[in-house]
Write an enzyme that holds these catalytic residues in place. Structure first.
Site, PDB file in Angstrom:
ATOM      1  N   TYR A 184      19.594  19.605  27.730  1.00  0.00           N
ATOM      2  CA  TYR A 184      19.370  19.133  29.097  1.00  0.00           C
ATOM      3  C   TYR A 184      20.528  19.484  30.022  1.00  0.00           C
ATOM      4  O   TYR A 184      20.354  19.578  31.234  1.00  0.00           O
ATOM      5  CB  TYR A 184      19.174  17.608  29.104  1.00  0.00           C
ATOM      6  CG  TYR A 184      17.750  17.161  28.919  1.00  0.00           C
ATOM      7  CD1 TYR A 184      17.037  17.530  27.790  1.00  0.00           C
ATOM      8  CD2 TYR A 184      17.131  16.361  29.866  1.00  0.00           C
ATOM      9  CE1 TYR A 184      15.733  17.110  27.613  1.00  0.00           C
ATOM     10  CE2 TYR A 184      15.823  15.933  29.695  1.00  0.00           C
ATOM     11  CZ  TYR A 184      15.129  16.316  28.574  1.00  0.00           C
ATOM     12  OH  TYR A 184      13.841  15.895  28.402  1.00  0.00           O
TER      13      TYR A 184
ATOM     14  N   LYS B 291      17.214  19.963  13.605  1.00  0.00           N
ATOM     15  CA  LYS B 291      16.649  21.145  12.961  1.00  0.00           C
ATOM     16  C   LYS B 291      17.809  21.936  12.352  1.00  0.00           C
ATOM     17  O   LYS B 291      18.140  23.043  12.794  1.00  0.00           O
ATOM     18  CB  LYS B 291      15.888  21.997  13.988  1.00  0.00           C
ATOM     19  CG  LYS B 291      14.557  21.397  14.427  1.00  0.00           C
ATOM     20  CD  LYS B 291      13.410  21.696  13.493  1.00  0.00           C
ATOM     21  CE  LYS B 291      13.020  23.151  13.514  1.00  0.00           C
ATOM     22  NZ  LYS B 291      11.964  23.445  12.505  1.00  0.00           N
TER      23      LYS B 291
ATOM     24  N   ASP C 230      10.638  18.368  13.140  1.00  0.00           N
ATOM     25  CA  ASP C 230       9.190  18.641  13.096  1.00  0.00           C
ATOM     26  C   ASP C 230       8.528  17.812  11.994  1.00  0.00           C
ATOM     27  O   ASP C 230       7.482  17.199  12.200  1.00  0.00           O
ATOM     28  CB  ASP C 230       8.915  20.142  12.913  1.00  0.00           C
ATOM     29  CG  ASP C 230       9.620  20.753  11.713  1.00  0.00           C
ATOM     30  OD1 ASP C 230      10.571  20.133  11.186  1.00  0.00           O
ATOM     31  OD2 ASP C 230       9.218  21.851  11.277  1.00  0.00           O
TER      32      ASP C 230
ATOM     33  N   ASP D 166      13.222  13.145  23.409  1.00  0.00           N
ATOM     34  CA  ASP D 166      12.224  13.104  24.480  1.00  0.00           C
ATOM     35  C   ASP D 166      10.822  13.219  23.875  1.00  0.00           C
ATOM     36  O   ASP D 166       9.920  12.439  24.182  1.00  0.00           O
ATOM     37  CB  ASP D 166      12.498  14.250  25.461  1.00  0.00           C
ATOM     38  CG  ASP D 166      11.566  14.226  26.658  1.00  0.00           C
ATOM     39  OD1 ASP D 166      11.274  13.131  27.153  1.00  0.00           O
ATOM     40  OD2 ASP D 166      11.125  15.312  27.079  1.00  0.00           O
TER      41      ASP D 166
ATOM     42  N   ASP E 287       7.863  10.005  22.902  1.00  0.00           N
ATOM     43  CA  ASP E 287       6.488  10.000  23.419  1.00  0.00           C
ATOM     44  C   ASP E 287       5.483   9.847  22.276  1.00  0.00           C
ATOM     45  O   ASP E 287       4.470   9.156  22.405  1.00  0.00           O
ATOM     46  CB  ASP E 287       6.180  11.284  24.205  1.00  0.00           C
ATOM     47  CG  ASP E 287       6.447  11.122  25.702  1.00  0.00           C
ATOM     48  OD1 ASP E 287       7.229  10.224  26.064  1.00  0.00           O
ATOM     49  OD2 ASP E 287       5.879  11.890  26.495  1.00  0.00           O
TER      50      ASP E 287
HETATM   51  C1  IPM Z   1      11.945  10.809  29.943  1.00  0.00           C
HETATM   52  C2  IPM Z   1      11.375  11.811  30.920  1.00  0.00           C
HETATM   53  C3  IPM Z   1      12.531  12.563  31.555  1.00  0.00           C
HETATM   54  C4  IPM Z   1      13.205  13.367  30.484  1.00  0.00           C
HETATM   55  C5  IPM Z   1      12.130  13.445  32.757  1.00  0.00           C
HETATM   56  C6  IPM Z   1      11.384  12.687  33.818  1.00  0.00           C
HETATM   57  C7  IPM Z   1      13.336  14.135  33.356  1.00  0.00           C
HETATM   58  O1  IPM Z   1      10.468  12.631  30.283  1.00  0.00           O
HETATM   59  O2  IPM Z   1      12.755   9.963  30.373  1.00  0.00           O
HETATM   60  O3  IPM Z   1      11.558  10.837  28.776  1.00  0.00           O
HETATM   61  O4  IPM Z   1      12.770  14.476  30.156  1.00  0.00           O
HETATM   62  O5  IPM Z   1      14.205  12.878  29.956  1.00  0.00           O
HETATM   63 MG    MG Z   2      10.002  12.037  28.288  1.00  0.00          MG
END
Ligand code: IPM
Ligand code: MG
Length: 368
Positions: free
Chosen positions: A142, A192, A225, A249, A253
């Site tokens: 990032y 990884k 993975d 990230d 999710d």
């Molecule tokens: C998160 C989001 C952010 C990230 C975006 C909005 C920049 O996806 O907080 O998970 O990628 O970190």
């Molecule tokens: Mg995210």
């Protein structure tokens, strides 16, 4: 000691709507539980861009540095998609994370019993799930340099750099081990190392910290993975997971969806302790600004309210009050109240954003 402070940054999309409900909860804690909190508010993201031409002003950054904690709603929206990278709403988020040095991002994925049938996975796979993902938040791909789109011969090349120093790995590893010590004493580190040098170093450093400082924590390593696959196959094998910025990230999710809805998940981003003993901290729901339902009173305020519960626990040393709030939310869900994102085949009583907030306050009141 001075009154603890909270800077609220509602942001864009559904951010302001869910924040109204958080305010109700804060007001209840002040009135009924004697919570002392100095609350202020500012604009951020697209809202700030519209007014100031920048997603976060210097003045707001100064206020964020000064606050004991920041509570952020969400940033972004289709209106801002074509803006330059430097002024995109998301830059505000990344700048807050980087400049407040919030290196440890805690993303719990907890499956509320009342919602176990709502997950896309079978009840037996997710019921009782309670895991914590610790995502490194201020480094890795990032932020790594060089980055950019460059000319190379007769074409362009897009470059980002994955970079981790030993000390960056050490501090996030310690944060994860400390959490594991307070939970089931199990930590799984994901990278990884089979293809990336940064992953080799990551694995080595986490193992060294574990051996030297946390002999009571059962440490394991997984390729990210395979970790993603295991999260979906049998998530209850995990307690705490520690991983880098990008894998974190993605994996958070995945973990979020195990619980049924992104609308349920809070997060805390913590830095090192400051002079007053409190860590630099920002709390935010994992969900985004949800432009598709903005302004319709449909958004689920629970993730943001749970983010405030995390603030009570990690910034204001009010773990019992945090648990009280979590119980109230559990009670409301057990009663069958459901915002749109939680309405599945199992049914329930459909409610809007404000009704959900009111019901949580009523449950707090009933729990006294
Ligand atoms: C998160 C989001 C952010 C990230 C975006 C909005 C920049 O996806 O907080 O998970 O990628 O970190
Ligand atoms: Mg995210």
């Amino acid at each position: 000691m001075s009154t603890p402070s909270l800077l609220i940054l509602p942001g864009d999309g559904i951010g302001p709507e869910v924040m109204v409900e958080v305010r109700k909860v804060i007001d209840w804690f002040r009135a009924k539980r004697g919570l002392e909190l100095e609350v202020s508010e500012d604009i951020v993201g697209g809202a700030a861009y519209d007014v100031h031409g920048t997603p976060i002003t210097e003045e707001t950054m100064t206020r964020a540095h000064a606050a004991d904690a920041v509570l952020l709603g969400a940033v972004g929206g289709p209106k801002y998609d074509d803006l330059d990278f430097a002024v995109k709403p998301e830059r505000a988020l990344l700048r807050l994370r980087k400049e407040l040095d919030l290196f440890a991002n805690l993303r719990p994925a907890q499956c509320f019993d009342a919602l176990a049938d709502f997950s896309s996975l079978k009840r037996k796979v997710v019921a009782g799930l309670d895991i914590m993902i610790v995502r490194e938040l201020t480094s890795g791909v990032y932020f790594g340099e060089p980055r950019g789109i460059f000319e190379e011969g007769n074409e362009r090349v897009g470059i980002n750099t994955q970079r981790y120093t030993e000390s960056e790995i050490e501090r996030v590893a310690r944060a994860a081990f400390d959490l594991a010590m307070k939970r089931d004493r199990k930590l799984c580190s994901m990278e990884k190392a089979n293809v990336m040098e940064s992953g080799v170093l990551w694995r080595e450093v986490v193992q060294r910290i574990g051996d030297a400082e946390y002999p009571d924590v059962e440490l394991s390593h997984m390729y990210a993975d395979a970790g993603a696959m295991q999260l979906v196959r049998w998530p209850k094998q995990f307690d705490v997971i520690v991983t880098d910025n990008l894998f974190g990230d993605l994996l958070s999710d995945v973990a979020a969806m195990l619980t049924g809805s992104l609308g349920m998940l809070p997060s805390a981003s913590l830095g090192a302790p400051r002079a007053n003993g409190r860590p630099a901290a920002m709390y935010e729901p994992v969900h985004g600004s949800a432009p598709d339902i903005t302004g319709q009173g449909k958004a689920n305020p629970i993730a943001c309210i749970l983010s405030f519960a995390m603030a009570l626990r990690y910034s204001y040393d009010k773990g019992e009050e945090a648990a009280r709030l979590e119980r109230a939310i559990e009670a409301v869900l057990a009663d069958g109240l459901r915002t749109g994102d939680l309405l599945g085949p199992a049914g329930g009583t459909p409610v809007g954003t404000a009704d959900m907030g009111d019901a949580i306050v009523a449950a707090l009141e009933a729990g006294l």
